[in-house]
Design a protein around this motif. Structure first.
Motif, PDB file in Angstrom:
ATOM      1  N   ASN A   1       6.214  10.151  12.582  1.00  0.00           N
ATOM      2  CA  ASN A   1       4.767   9.108  13.058  1.00  0.00           C
ATOM      3  C   ASN A   1       4.503   8.710  10.988  1.00  0.00           C
ATOM      4  N   CYS A   2       4.338   7.597  11.194  1.00  0.00           N
ATOM      5  CA  CYS A   2       4.190   7.187   9.660  1.00  0.00           C
ATOM      6  C   CYS A   2       3.153   6.188   8.894  1.00  0.00           C
TER       7      CYS A   2
ATOM      8  N   SER B   1       0.830  -1.605  -0.390  1.00  0.00           N
ATOM      9  CA  SER B   1       0.114  -0.224  -0.120  1.00  0.00           C
ATOM     10  C   SER B   1       0.916   1.102   0.361  1.00  0.00           C
ATOM     11  N   SER B   2       1.274   2.080  -1.070  1.00  0.00           N
ATOM     12  CA  SER B   2       1.964   2.743  -1.371  1.00  0.00           C
ATOM     13  C   SER B   2       1.646   3.880  -1.912  1.00  0.00           C
ATOM     14  N   PRO B   3       2.326   5.913  -1.693  1.00  0.00           N
ATOM     15  CA  PRO B   3       3.405   5.331  -0.748  1.00  0.00           C
ATOM     16  C   PRO B   3       2.983   5.812   0.235  1.00  0.00           C
ATOM     17  N   THR B   4       3.929   5.879   1.282  1.00  0.00           N
ATOM     18  CA  THR B   4       3.694   6.132   2.832  1.00  0.00           C
ATOM     19  C   THR B   4       4.138   7.294   2.896  1.00  0.00           C
ATOM     20  N   SER B   5       3.414   8.175   4.394  1.00  0.00           N
ATOM     21  CA  SER B   5       3.351   9.681   4.671  1.00  0.00           C
ATOM     22  C   SER B   5       3.714   9.478   5.815  1.00  0.00           C
ATOM     23  N   CYS B   6       4.755  10.436   6.166  1.00  0.00           N
ATOM     24  CA  CYS B   6       5.514  10.582   7.723  1.00  0.00           C
ATOM     25  C   CYS B   6       5.152  11.537   8.102  1.00  0.00           C
ATOM     26  N   ASP B   7       4.223  12.681   9.228  1.00  0.00           N
ATOM     27  CA  ASP B   7       4.319  13.353   9.910  1.00  0.00           C
ATOM     28  C   ASP B   7       5.448  13.961  11.131  1.00  0.00           C
TER      29      ASP B   7
END
Length: 246
Positions: free
Chosen positions: A115-116, A96-102
């Motif tokens: 946090n991803c 399940s792409s893309p990955t998001s990070c705060d």
């Protein structure tokens, strides 16, 4: 040739499009300081670190075993738990792409700590801890993943099916061993710059030791006994040596 405004495209839309295009080039480097979300296809560096668009990202609040760290499975057999976590993480993110990070902070190495989530909204940190592939690092998480960890432990998931050393303790012990090693016992001239020691035990077992391991500093190499130096762990394994337990 007609101008875009003459084709019915509002000038405000044109400006917005230009801003988006400009941000695609420059925002990646400023996202951390601006507190923006960093999103993209993730490349796995190790069990708790990924890279997105050239930015190294350390997962916030958890700790995974190091790539060279060894654990024991349910049958007491050694395996590279750090490599196993990295491999599982890569497969998980690929689904399940893309990955998001705060962005949360910058660590002492300058890495983006965040946090991803996967594209489907699944928390990467929660998934790793829930499957026994990483640990709740209370020092930084405040116990945010403690319940998931307790459940993974009770179900003997991942590393919890066997025995292991906490990654932060493993790193500390490795650093202490390296600092405490007598200079006279460190690799001598003549090893060609290779640091891995291929030792033959009293039982005839071929075992290799890497710098920082418990018995590395006191392991002497005698080529007359068939012992030798290796430049990489892969080279040692291919030659028939197994890694030392600690």
């Amino acid at each position: 040739m007609k101008l875009l405004s003459e084709r019915g495209i509002p000038l405000s839309s044109m400006r917005n499009a230009l801003l988006v295009a400009a941000c695609a080039v420059s925002c990646a480097s400023t996202s951390a300081s601006a507190g923006q979300v960093l999103t993209g296809k993730a490349s796995v560096v190790d069990g708790d670190t990924i890279e997105i668009r050239g930015e190294s990202i350390r997962f916030n609040g958890i700790d995974a075993p190091e790539s060279t760290q060894l654990c024991l499975d349910a049958k007491g057999k050694q395996y590279r738990c750090g490599s196993a976590t990295a491999k599982a993480l890569a497969a998980f993110l690929e689904k399940s792409s893309p990955t998001s990070c705060d962005f949360v902070d910058r660590d002492r190495y300058g890495r983006y700590v965040g946090n991803c989530w996967r594209a489907d909204g699944t928390s990467v940190q929660e998934w790793l801890v829930a499957h026994g592939l990483a640990l709740d690092w209370e020092r930084y998480s405040g116990g945010a993943y403690a319940k998931l960890q307790q459940k993974a432990r009770s179900q003997k998931s991942g590393m919890w099916s066997g025995t292991f050393e906490n990654p932060w303790e493993w790193r500390a012990n490795k650093q202490t061993s390296a600092v405490a090693a007598p200079i006279a016992q460190l690799p001598a001239e003549g090893n060609g710059g290779c640091l891995i020691k291929g030792n033959v035990s009293a039982k005839g077992e071929r075992i290799y030791h890497v710098p920082g391991q418990e018995h590395y500093s006191r392991t002497a190499i005698s080529e007359s006994k068939g012992e030798r130096w290796f430049c990489t762990e892969g080279e040692a394994a291919s030659a028939g040596w197994r890694p030392a337990a600690r």
